[in-house]
Design an enzyme around this catalytic site. Structure first.
Site, PDB file in Angstrom:
ATOM      1  N   HIS A  66       0.853  -1.189   0.069  1.00 10.30           N
ATOM      2  CA  HIS A  66       0.021  -0.041   0.106  1.00 10.30           C
ATOM      3  C   HIS A  66       0.907   1.114   0.097  1.00 10.30           C
ATOM      4  CE1 HIS A  66      -2.811   2.856   1.629  1.00 10.30           C
ATOM      5  NE2 HIS A  66      -3.661   2.136   1.564  1.00 10.30           N
ATOM      6  N   ASP A  79       2.995  -4.651   8.189  1.00 10.06           N
ATOM      7  CA  ASP A  79       1.754  -3.756   8.024  1.00 10.06           C
ATOM      8  C   ASP A  79       0.451  -4.704   8.065  1.00 10.06           C
ATOM      9  OD1 ASP A  79      -0.523  -2.901   6.909  1.00 10.06           O
ATOM     10  OD2 ASP A  79       0.514  -1.849   4.847  1.00 10.06           O
ATOM     11  N   GLN A 124      -4.561  -5.296   6.893  1.00 10.71           N
ATOM     12  CA  GLN A 124      -5.470  -6.124   6.356  1.00 10.71           C
ATOM     13  C   GLN A 124      -5.654  -7.419   6.887  1.00 10.71           C
ATOM     14  OE1 GLN A 124      -7.919  -5.620   3.889  1.00 10.71           O
ATOM     15  NE2 GLN A 124      -7.005  -3.198   3.689  1.00 10.71           N
ATOM     16  N   LYS A 147     -10.312  -1.102  10.218  1.00 11.35           N
ATOM     17  CA  LYS A 147     -10.614  -2.416   9.151  1.00 11.35           C
ATOM     18  C   LYS A 147     -10.708  -3.639  10.090  1.00 11.35           C
ATOM     19  CE  LYS A 147      -7.521  -0.399   6.045  1.00 11.35           C
ATOM     20  NZ  LYS A 147      -8.058   0.100   4.875  1.00 11.35           N
ATOM     21  N   CYS A 183      -4.567   2.361  -3.877  1.00  6.73           N
ATOM     22  CA  CYS A 183      -3.554   2.622  -3.270  1.00  6.73           C
ATOM     23  C   CYS A 183      -2.424   1.770  -3.511  1.00  6.73           C
ATOM     24  CB  CYS A 183      -3.590   3.135  -1.461  1.00  6.73           C
ATOM     25  SG  CYS A 183      -4.806   4.355  -1.441  1.00  6.73           S
TER      26      CYS A 183
HETATM   27  N1  PMP Z   1      -1.716  -0.787   4.501  1.00  4.31           N
HETATM   28  C1  PMP Z   1      -2.862  -1.576   3.971  1.00  4.31           C
HETATM   29  C2  PMP Z   1      -2.245  -3.164   3.505  1.00  4.31           C
HETATM   30  C3  PMP Z   1      -3.957  -0.952   3.910  1.00  4.31           C
HETATM   31  O1  PMP Z   1      -5.038  -1.578   3.242  1.00  4.31           O
HETATM   32  C4  PMP Z   1      -4.250   0.106   4.355  1.00  4.31           C
HETATM   33  C5  PMP Z   1      -5.647   1.009   4.321  1.00  4.31           C
HETATM   34  N2  PMP Z   1      -6.166   0.745   3.091  1.00  4.31           N
HETATM   35  C6  PMP Z   1      -3.162   0.947   5.129  1.00  4.31           C
HETATM   36  C7  PMP Z   1      -1.964   0.450   5.153  1.00  4.31           C
HETATM   37  C8  PMP Z   1      -3.487   2.374   5.761  1.00  4.31           C
HETATM   38  O2  PMP Z   1      -4.317   2.119   6.807  1.00  4.31           O
HETATM   39  P1  PMP Z   1      -4.772   3.607   7.268  1.00  4.31           P
HETATM   40  O3  PMP Z   1      -5.350   4.245   6.146  1.00  4.31           O
HETATM   41  O4  PMP Z   1      -6.040   3.301   8.218  1.00  4.31           O
HETATM   42  O5  PMP Z   1      -3.928   4.374   7.926  1.00  4.31           O
END
Ligand code: PMP
Length: 408
Positions: free
Chosen positions: A124, A201, A204, A227, A365
């Protein structure tokens, strides 16, 4: 493993019971953020109605009650992630802030000219850009693990990237775009063999996989509450105590200090050293309710239900002429990313929305990943505990209509 009563679970989620564009809502955008059960929503209202107060500093009753509830979430997270010590849990705004904290603070202390940061092609933007910012500042170099056609990481390539120059490896536990579950334990082991630290990270993974930071032996693990059935704007970062203690503060402000004078300031102990300013108190308190919801429902039961949905959806969607699933592998969380030949993902998303079906379209993203596959984006359907096979049937029918009307 207990079988879940999905209609009973759905009762706990008020948002699901509405019509969108004249059709019952089908919410398949769970990888972006999932919906909140009543226990979470009520916890927010209870805090503001009953004991809103600033935490840690106050000696009055409301402040003590708020502080206790806030710290209880930290204790719960220690168990949920199986951290060794409660001081290893830092509250953040979410995964992005957790990664920025580590990149900035670990980076300033431990990254030097020519050092290497290993990320992956599945990341991401939140696990790419913070590393680019610090790499530029410190003169470090970023290398990315290649992705294979089935959406998994090329582990041979990974091993070839590691050397004594590698200072940190940062990869996701599960991919938001494809659902791929990465072999993080092996990734961590290999990194440690060359003396590198590892950040996972977990955005997910939190709602779907069992997380045991001691078993994984990761150095950092970042999650977002929203999430995993919790509120937006809060999350947590796990870090090994000795590393957190060695790292400089991320932001300055109240709470993160011991003594302040114009000549010299001393910092608070971990985790408070990393928690400047008044935190997101209500949301942290409600975060615990979300984690309890997961534990009470049963992580394994949730995983079984979601795996069933995933397999059912894969089989159903593949009956649509011209539909191709992007980066599909056997070992993944409940995410399907797909394209239909000749139809733009955005048009598919819009037509589904007209039928009350919420999916995500675009690059999710993860632009480097889309570039790797030579595409601009996909349609992504992601499932959660409250989704059903009937909803997948309805989406399949909607996709049939999409093809009928939009196929050139
Ligand atoms: N890493 C991953 C794999 C994600 O799916 C997301 C959220 N789409 C993020 C990081 C960022 O999370 P947040 O927007 O809650 O900070």
């Amino acid at each position: 493993i207990k079988t879940l009563d999905i209609s009973k679970i759905r009762e706990e989620f008020p948002v699901l019971h509405q019509e969108v564009n004249g059709k019952p809502l089908i919410y398949f955008d769970n990888a972006a953020t999932n919906q909140k059960p009543k226990v979470v929503i009520n916890a927010l209202a209870d805090y503001y109605k009953g004991y809103n107060a600033n935490i840690h500093r106050g000696i009055h009753t409301l402040a003590e009650k708020a502080t206790k509830a806030f710290e209880e979430t930290r204790h719960y997270l220690k168990g949920f992630l199986n951290a060794k010590e409660v001081e290893e849990i830092i509250f953040t705004k979410g995964t992005s802030e957790g990664i920025n904290l580590v990149a900035s603070s670990f980076g300033r202390k431990f990254l030097n000219e020519g050092d290497e940061i290993v990320i992956s092609g599945l990341e991401h933007h939140s696990n790419i850009v913070p590393w680019q910012l610090i790499a530029e500042e410190r003169g470090a170099i970023i290398k990315a693990i290649n992705v294979l056609d089935n959406g998994t990481l090329d582990m041979d390539h990974y091993k070839s990237l590691l050397s004594n120059k590698t200072k940190i490896v940062a990869v996701n536990h599960a991919s938001n775009s494809l659902g791929t579950i990465n072999p993080v334990k092996e990734i961590i082991q290999e990194a440690h063999n060359v003396g590198a630290k590892v950040l996972i990270d977990g955005a997910q993974a939190t709602a779907h996989l069992n997380i045991d930071v001691q078993d994984l032996d990761c150095d950092f693990y970042a999650i977002s509450a929203h999430k995993c059935y919790g509120p937006t704007g809060t999350g947590a970062l796990y870090g090994k105590r000795e590393l957190l203690e060695a790292m400089p503060p991320y932001q300055g402000g109240g709470e993160m200090i011991k003594e302040v004078s114009f000549e010299k300031t001393t910092y608070n102990d971990v985790p408070y050293k990393f928690e400047a300013g008044t935190p997101n108190i209500a949301d942290v308190i409600a975060f615990k309710k979300a984690l309890e919801f997961i534990d009470e429902t049963g992580k394994e039961s949730i995983a079984v239900h979601e795996e069933e949905l995933l397999q059912y959806a894969r089989q159903k969607f593949l009956t649509i002429p011209g539909l191709r699933i992007v980066g599909d592998s056997d070992h993944k969380v409940s995410v399907l990313s797909f394209l239909i030949e000749g139809i733009h993902p955005f048009d598919i998303g819009q037509m589904l929305d007209a039928g009350g079906i919420a999916v995500r379209t675009g690059h999710h993203c993860t632009q480097p990943l889309m570039d790797h596959f030579g595409i601009e984006g996909t349609v992504r359907a992601s499932f959660s505990v409250y989704n059903t096979k009937e909803e997948i049937d309805r989406m399949t029918e909607a996709l049939q209509r999409v093809v009928k009307f939009l196929k050139p």
